[in-house]
Motif scaffolding. Structure first.
Motif, PDB file in Angstrom:
ATOM      1  N   ALA A   1      10.403   9.633   2.790  1.00 51.03           N
ATOM      2  CA  ALA A   1      10.157   8.527   2.437  1.00 51.03           C
ATOM      3  C   ALA A   1       9.459   7.764   1.017  1.00 51.03           C
ATOM      4  CB  ALA A   1      10.221   8.175   3.335  1.00 51.03           C
ATOM      5  N   VAL A   2       8.662   8.632   0.727  1.00 56.06           N
ATOM      6  CA  VAL A   2       7.637   7.685   0.102  1.00 56.06           C
ATOM      7  C   VAL A   2       8.701   7.719  -1.608  1.00 56.06           C
ATOM      8  CG1 VAL A   2       6.560   8.812  -1.741  1.00 56.06           C
ATOM      9  CG2 VAL A   2       6.179   9.061   0.695  1.00 56.06           C
ATOM     10  N   LEU A   3       9.608   9.122  -1.927  1.00 55.16           N
ATOM     11  CA  LEU A   3      10.354   9.398  -3.010  1.00 55.16           C
ATOM     12  C   LEU A   3      11.430   8.356  -2.700  1.00 55.16           C
ATOM     13  CD1 LEU A   3      10.118  12.613  -3.433  1.00 55.16           C
ATOM     14  CD2 LEU A   3       8.442  11.163  -4.117  1.00 55.16           C
ATOM     15  N   ARG A   4      12.094   7.953  -1.585  1.00 54.90           N
ATOM     16  CA  ARG A   4      13.390   7.001  -1.384  1.00 54.90           C
ATOM     17  C   ARG A   4      13.073   5.542  -2.428  1.00 54.90           C
ATOM     18  NH1 ARG A   4      12.620   1.489   1.021  1.00 54.90           N
ATOM     19  NH2 ARG A   4      11.044   1.815   2.630  1.00 54.90           N
ATOM     20  N   SER A   5      14.533   5.190  -2.754  1.00 53.39           N
ATOM     21  CA  SER A   5      14.584   3.834  -3.286  1.00 53.39           C
ATOM     22  C   SER A   5      13.883   3.029  -2.623  1.00 53.39           C
ATOM     23  CB  SER A   5      16.151   3.292  -2.903  1.00 53.39           C
ATOM     24  OG  SER A   5      17.170   4.412  -3.544  1.00 53.39           O
ATOM     25  N   GLY A   6      13.473   2.150  -3.772  1.00 54.87           N
ATOM     26  CA  GLY A   6      12.451   1.290  -3.018  1.00 54.87           C
ATOM     27  C   GLY A   6      10.803   0.837  -3.133  1.00 54.87           C
ATOM     28  N   ARG A   7      10.714   2.188  -3.178  1.00 50.65           N
ATOM     29  CA  ARG A   7       9.048   2.871  -3.392  1.00 50.65           C
ATOM     30  C   ARG A   7       8.621   3.706  -4.705  1.00 50.65           C
ATOM     31  NH1 ARG A   7       9.553   4.537   2.940  1.00 50.65           N
ATOM     32  NH2 ARG A   7       8.501   2.888   3.989  1.00 50.65           N
ATOM     33  N   LEU A   8       8.808   4.978  -4.461  1.00 48.75           N
ATOM     34  CA  LEU A   8       8.714   5.345  -5.960  1.00 48.75           C
ATOM     35  C   LEU A   8      10.224   6.011  -5.924  1.00 48.75           C
ATOM     36  CD1 LEU A   8       5.664   7.378  -5.983  1.00 48.75           C
ATOM     37  CD2 LEU A   8       5.733   4.972  -5.995  1.00 48.75           C
ATOM     38  N   GLU A   9      10.631   5.671  -6.668  1.00 47.53           N
ATOM     39  CA  GLU A   9      12.273   5.466  -6.691  1.00 47.53           C
ATOM     40  C   GLU A   9      12.760   6.067  -8.458  1.00 47.53           C
ATOM     41  OE1 GLU A   9      14.333   1.946  -6.071  1.00 47.53           O
ATOM     42  OE2 GLU A   9      13.789   1.043  -8.121  1.00 47.53           O
TER      43      GLU A   9
END
Length: 619
Positions: free
Chosen positions: A354-362
């Motif tokens: 979830a940290v790496l998904r689009s909108g965060r650390l994308e």
């Protein structure tokens, strides 16, 4: 909250420059919240510059009450509270010193720093937002409603950079025609901030993203695009010493932003590391970043944040709360204009998806060791360009395994040598500080070439990479492990969120070197083991994570956190047996494939012996 004010209240507000300016600033900061859009219940914490906080209280009260007197608000029901500041007209202590309560509708707490907000209130808050000082456009709007002379955006920008009292006074001033704009521009002192990414060599894989975000930030500053159109989160992956931390500093300098530097380890080490301490430290870092007019928040050791899919046992509650809070803070921070987050890690596969998904650390960038030309440019940079990169190639081409951090260390030593002899840096200074190099026997070089080619053929056969490059050394630094005599470079297709097939392929690739030695020479050397970080060490640890943490073995189970599979980890006999089976199976598979490819293995390793460098591309 009152989105519209009646005519009488609006007229009164228009006559108060400070209140109007802060009302604009509050509305801008809060307009994305559910409390503003849908009038939802909730506790809102606003971080405000100290010089604006009392004006912010006046504006916040107006926003919450619409200017209507509400005498029935007592200390526990007042809509706006100030934390940590002495009351202007009374010594009466308000609700900020009381127990945390859920408001019947909405409550705003104003503070100059998140450090002054108790952990309980931080955790209870539905929204934590930074209130930036009034902008140039707010000043233009305020002068219009005040009925004083218009002001152009350039002058308004210069005014907005001044202390609060000057901003308020000049906003209310009848005419600004005789005002000297040069007198408002803060003088710059000292040298330009360095380094900037545009002045740094290397970082090839990240250059396109950096160019794009620089353009985006410029467009945002000129109000051509909203902040939501700017790429704001990036994860840097790669081995130690490849410049991940320096990237964050240089990016901030390139954009003219402040740098807020922290790490997950720093959060965990706060006080005694209890959950409340950890969450408070994390919140403070994010609040520090979002409280600035532009900031790069650099979070190092991001893999230590954990992965909820691998959590079990006593640590699950702690780590689950940490990740949940990190996700909330990241989402909120990236919505705040001027906030960019850079994560850095050596182990991307240990980070929650979830940290790496689009909108965060994308955006995910893998930083490898520099190539020949980059290595010379990096060394020249750290030598302050005293020696041209082309003149350094005879030295740097022999340092193929050096990281950018290694090159910086050598540059410091060379500059020190030049200072001692009281002269300018010369090639002789650099050669004098280089560690002694010992030539490798041709038989050893041949074995290293076979070993590295075995890795490369397994990587290509596994389909995890399309381009692979190999470099082998003719000389070794004295005292350096022989395992460092060769280096394989490739980028896996699924680096951030690998599957079971990807992980088994990695194990097979790691074992491919020693399997190739056995296929060609009939014997194996110590080249695959003997040190932390060696092929066998990495393959074994990965196998333990696969079956004991990721639940990808014979049984769907969790025994240990992936980041805790280190030299202190003691596996159960059952787990050890399963890992032994995986290693044996993947070694057999690697040996069988390389036996079939023996002709190609011999040909490519022979080319590598001659050229010392080889590039293999997918056929």
């Amino acid at each position: 909250m009152y989105h519209r004010l009646d005519s009488k209240v609006f007229a009164e507000t228009c006559n108060n420059a400070a209140r109007f300016l802060m009302l604009c600033a509050l509305r801008q900061a809060l307009r994305g919240t559910e409390q503003f859009k849908n009038d939802a219940k909730g506790i809102i914490i606003c971080i405000v510059d100290k010089e604006w906080i009392w004006h912010a209280k006046s504006a916040a009260t107006l926003l919450m009450t619409g200017g209507r007197e509400r005498s029935y608000y007592d200390d526990f029901r007042r809509p706006v509270h100030i934390i940590g500041e002495t009351q202007r007209r009374t010594t009466h202590k308000g609700a900020e010193d009381s127990a945390v309560f859920r408001p019947e509708h909405q409550a705003i707490y104003l503070a100059t720093s998140l450090d002054g907000v108790r952990a309980a209130l931080q955790l209870a808050a539905d929204v934590i937002v930074n209130i930036s000082p009034p902008t140039a456009r707010h000043i233009v709007a305020a002068r219009k409603v005040l009925g004083v002379g218009d002001v152009d955006l350039q002058l308004a920008t210069a005014i907005a950079e001044q202390p609060a009292e000057i901003v308020i006074g000049l906003t209310a001033r009848h005419s600004l025609k005789e005002l000297d704009i040069a007198s408002l521009v803060k003088p710059t002192t000292g040298p330009d901030r360095l380094p900037k990414l545009s002045t740094l060599p290397g970082y090839g894989p990240a250059r396109h993203w950096v160019d794009a975000i620089k353009q985006d930030v410029n467009d945002w500053r000129e109000d051509r695009i909203p902040w939501s159109d700017v790429d704001r989160g990036i994860l840097l992956m790669g081995p130690p010493g490849t410049g991940k931390t320096l990237f964050g500093t240089a990016l901030a300098n390139e954009l003219g932003f402040d740098l807020v530097k922290t790490s997950v380890g720093e959060w965990q080490g706060t006080n005694r590391g209890y959950l409340g301490d950890m969450l408070s430290a994390m919140s403070r870092s994010f609040a520090d970043a979002t409280s600035r007019r532009g900031a790069v928040l650099l979070v190092d050791e991001l893999d230590a944040i954990g992965d909820r899919s691998t959590m079990r046992g006593d640590q699950a509650y702690y780590e689950g709360n940490v990740i949940g809070r990190f996700l909330d803070l990241t989402t909120h921070a990236l919505e705040q204009p001027g906030t960019i987050i850079v994560g850095a890690t050596n182990y991307a596969h240990l980070i929650d998806g979830a940290v790496l998904r689009s909108g965060r650390l994308e955006k995910h960038v893998y930083l490898e060791l520099p190539e020949d030309e980059e290595r010379a440019e990096i060394f020249a940079y750290h030598l302050n360009q005293a020696v041209a990169p082309k003149d350094l190639r005879e030295i740097t081409d022999k340092l193929a395994l050096a990281t950018p951090a290694d090159l910086e260390k050598l540059a410091r030593a060379a500059k020190r040598a030049a200072r001692i002899r009281k002269g300018d840096i010369a090639i002789s200074d650099i050669k004098a500080i280089l560690p002694a190099q010992v030539p490798l026997p041709e038989t050893v070089v041949h074995r290293i070439c076979v070993h590295e080619t075995g890795h490369a053929l397994m990587a290509m056969a596994s389909g995890v990479a399309d381009v692979i490059s190999i470099r082998v050394e003719s000389h070794m630094v004295e005292g350096q492990p022989i395992q460092d005599g060769g280096r394989l470079h490739y980028k896996m297709h699924n680096e951030a969120l690998p599957t079971e097939k990807d992980l088994l392929a990695r194990i097979r690739i790691m074992l491919g070197g020693t399997a190739a030695e056995e296929v060609v020479f009939g014997t194996r050397s110590i080249g695959a083991g003997g040190a932390i970080g060696s092929d066998l060490d990495q393959a074994t640890r990965l196998a333990y994570r696969l079956v004991g943490s990721y639940g990808l073995g014979k049984w769907l189970r969790y025994q240990v956190g992936a980041n805790r599979v280190d030299e202190s980890f003691v596996p159960s006999p059952e787990l050890r047996a399963e890992v032994d089976g995986i290693l044996a199976r993947e070694y057999r598979a690697a040996k069988e494939l390389l036996t079939k490819e023996k002709t190609r293995l011999l040909r490519l390793s022979a080319e590598l012996v001659v050229d010392r460098h080889l590039r293999i591309e997918k056929r």
